[in-house]
Scaffold this motif. Structure first.
Motif, PDB file in Angstrom:
ATOM      1  N   GLN A  73      46.216  32.158  40.515  1.00 33.76           N
ATOM      2  CA  GLN A  73      45.710  33.291  39.735  1.00 33.76           C
ATOM      3  C   GLN A  73      46.419  34.603  40.034  1.00 33.76           C
ATOM      4  OE1 GLN A  73      41.454  33.523  38.736  1.00 33.76           O
ATOM      5  NE2 GLN A  73      41.091  32.035  40.367  1.00 33.76           N
ATOM      6  N   ILE A  74      46.895  34.757  41.267  1.00 34.48           N
ATOM      7  CA  ILE A  74      47.546  36.011  41.661  1.00 34.48           C
ATOM      8  C   ILE A  74      48.970  35.691  42.104  1.00 34.48           C
ATOM      9  CG2 ILE A  74      47.480  38.007  43.199  1.00 34.48           C
ATOM     10  CD1 ILE A  74      44.476  37.644  43.435  1.00 34.48           C
ATOM     11  N   LEU A  97      46.656  43.575  38.638  1.00 32.69           N
ATOM     12  CA  LEU A  97      46.506  42.134  38.441  1.00 32.69           C
ATOM     13  C   LEU A  97      46.922  41.762  37.019  1.00 32.69           C
ATOM     14  CD1 LEU A  97      43.069  41.606  40.212  1.00 32.69           C
ATOM     15  CD2 LEU A  97      45.258  40.646  40.942  1.00 32.69           C
ATOM     16  N   LEU A 104      43.153  31.185  44.795  1.00 28.23           N
ATOM     17  CA  LEU A 104      43.896  32.310  44.227  1.00 28.23           C
ATOM     18  C   LEU A 104      45.389  32.063  44.066  1.00 28.23           C
ATOM     19  CD1 LEU A 104      42.206  35.345  46.026  1.00 28.23           C
ATOM     20  CD2 LEU A 104      41.733  34.426  43.752  1.00 28.23           C
ATOM     21  N   VAL A 139      40.335  38.494  37.378  1.00 31.28           N
ATOM     22  CA  VAL A 139      39.958  37.460  38.344  1.00 31.28           C
ATOM     23  C   VAL A 139      38.482  37.639  38.684  1.00 31.28           C
ATOM     24  CG1 VAL A 139      40.372  36.469  40.617  1.00 31.28           C
ATOM     25  CG2 VAL A 139      42.299  37.389  39.298  1.00 31.28           C
ATOM     26  N   GLN A 156      49.646  34.704  48.104  1.00 32.84           N
ATOM     27  CA  GLN A 156      48.304  34.198  48.356  1.00 32.84           C
ATOM     28  C   GLN A 156      48.351  32.850  49.079  1.00 32.84           C
ATOM     29  OE1 GLN A 156      45.459  35.935  47.627  1.00 32.84           O
ATOM     30  NE2 GLN A 156      46.824  37.585  46.974  1.00 32.84           N
ATOM     31  N   TYR A 194      40.880  43.567  48.214  1.00 31.16           N
ATOM     32  CA  TYR A 194      40.695  43.946  46.815  1.00 31.16           C
ATOM     33  C   TYR A 194      39.374  44.682  46.627  1.00 31.16           C
ATOM     34  CZ  TYR A 194      44.573  40.947  45.411  1.00 31.16           C
ATOM     35  OH  TYR A 194      45.819  40.394  45.250  1.00 31.16           O
ATOM     36  N   THR A 229      49.905  48.370  45.234  1.00 33.02           N
ATOM     37  CA  THR A 229      50.248  47.054  44.708  1.00 33.02           C
ATOM     38  C   THR A 229      50.208  47.098  43.183  1.00 33.02           C
ATOM     39  OG1 THR A 229      47.955  46.268  44.682  1.00 33.02           O
ATOM     40  CG2 THR A 229      49.202  45.943  46.732  1.00 33.02           C
ATOM     41  N   HIS A 281      53.727  39.255  44.982  1.00 30.97           N
ATOM     42  CA  HIS A 281      53.990  40.616  44.537  1.00 30.97           C
ATOM     43  C   HIS A 281      54.341  41.515  45.714  1.00 30.97           C
ATOM     44  CE1 HIS A 281      49.684  40.320  45.537  1.00 30.97           C
ATOM     45  NE2 HIS A 281      49.834  41.561  46.004  1.00 30.97           N
TER      46      HIS A 281
END
Length: 300
Positions: free
Chosen positions: A208-209, A256, A205, A260, A200, A57, A253, A212
């Motif tokens: 939170q993510i 988000l 995380l 975060v 993840q 990221y 991607t 995907h």
């Protein structure tokens, strides 16, 4: 080897020693407060490296204090390359562990992989122009054709961190704290053209993510294991980390879903005295995949 040099502008030696003592004392309190769930068995080099996929990221801008590090190569294929001293520039990425599609890293490798978080800083250095043949290690991609590349100029140094003071168990920490990767630009920039689902693995995380899709495109870097002057890597750990080679690819991607923001703290002994860093993730732009060089496969 000479020890690493850490310079913080505007601070005298006494102030820096006092600052380092305070930070290390705080870290000790955090370490002691984490429950130990029993000793983890070390994975084989093959089982750890084959499933070590990282999603990288972009982060908010951060420039660490003046830090110079002397690093030497660990992988047997690159032992002839020179030792060099690099200066940490601006932080560019945070690379975090993920699983592809329905894969789950095997035990005990998963116990270590989920705590491998690498903060990547811009560096410059000696252009090596080293020809290599790369082959994928992960079972999902290991039947893809080998690629011939030239490893050129160092661009990043990626070093281990923890997020939000979530410290791994002591035996896991003893391995992940010594994973330092020096990332070189490579040519040609061959396209992988694979689409995968990323999930993840790190506890900070996972909520939170969401899982995907990622479209994996052009190869940009080869990140290879190095040792920083001042680190004393246990032999059993060295036998594993010296085989960690990751090829970084551009990736597309989704954005988000929420902001975060993280607190990052260095866990390598040489850098443990540096201040905590605040990082906001700005979106994933690369994926790092495990590879072998010149047919030299990790044992196990």
């Amino acid at each position: 080897m000479d020890r690493a040099v850490i310079r913080i502008p505007g601070r005298g030696k006494t102030t820096f020693r006092r600052f380092t003592s305070i930070v290390l004392a705080a870290l000790a309190v955090v370490f002691l407060s984490v429950p130990h769930a029993g000793a983890a068995t070390l994975p084989t080099p093959k089982s750890l490296t084959a499933y070590l996929d990282l999603e990288c990221y972009r982060t908010s801008a951060y420039q660490p204090p003046g830090v110079q590090l002397t690093v030497r190569h660990l992988n047997p294929v690159l032992m002839n390359l020179p030792v060099e001293t690099v200066t940490l520039g601006q932080r560019e990425q945070l690379c975090v562990p993920v699983a592809k599609n329905t894969q789950e890293p095997p035990s005990p490798a998963i116990d270590f992989i989920k705590y491998i978080d690498l903060s990547c800083y811009k560096i410059s250095g000696i252009t090596v122009n080293t020809g290599l043949v790369l082959s994928h290690l992960n079972p999902l991609f290991q039947n893809l054709p080998r690629t011939q590349i030239s490893m050129n100029t160092p661009q990043q140094l990626c070093v281990p961190v923890v997020k939000n003071n979530v410290i791994p168990p002591a035996d896991v920490l003893q391995l992940v704290r010594y994973i330092d990767l020096k990332c070189y630009g490579i040519t040609p920039n061959t396209a992988l053209n694979q689409t995968v689902s990323l999930r993840q693995l790190n506890p900070v995380l996972t909520s939170q993510i969401p899982t995907h899709k990622a479209q994996i495109l052009y190869a940009r870097q080869l990140c290879v294991p190095v040792q920083k002057a001042g680190d004393s890597i246990p032999s059993a750990v060295l036998d594993i980390v010296r085989w960690i080679d990751l090829e970084k690819f551009d990736a597309i991607t989704p954005a988000l879903p929420t902001s975060v923001s993280l607190s990052l703290r260095h866990i390598d002994p040489v850098l443990a005295g540096l201040p905590a860093e605040q990082a906001t993730l700005l979106g994933a732009d690369q994926v790092a995949l495990p590879v072998a060089k010149n047919g030299n496969l990790p044992p196990g």
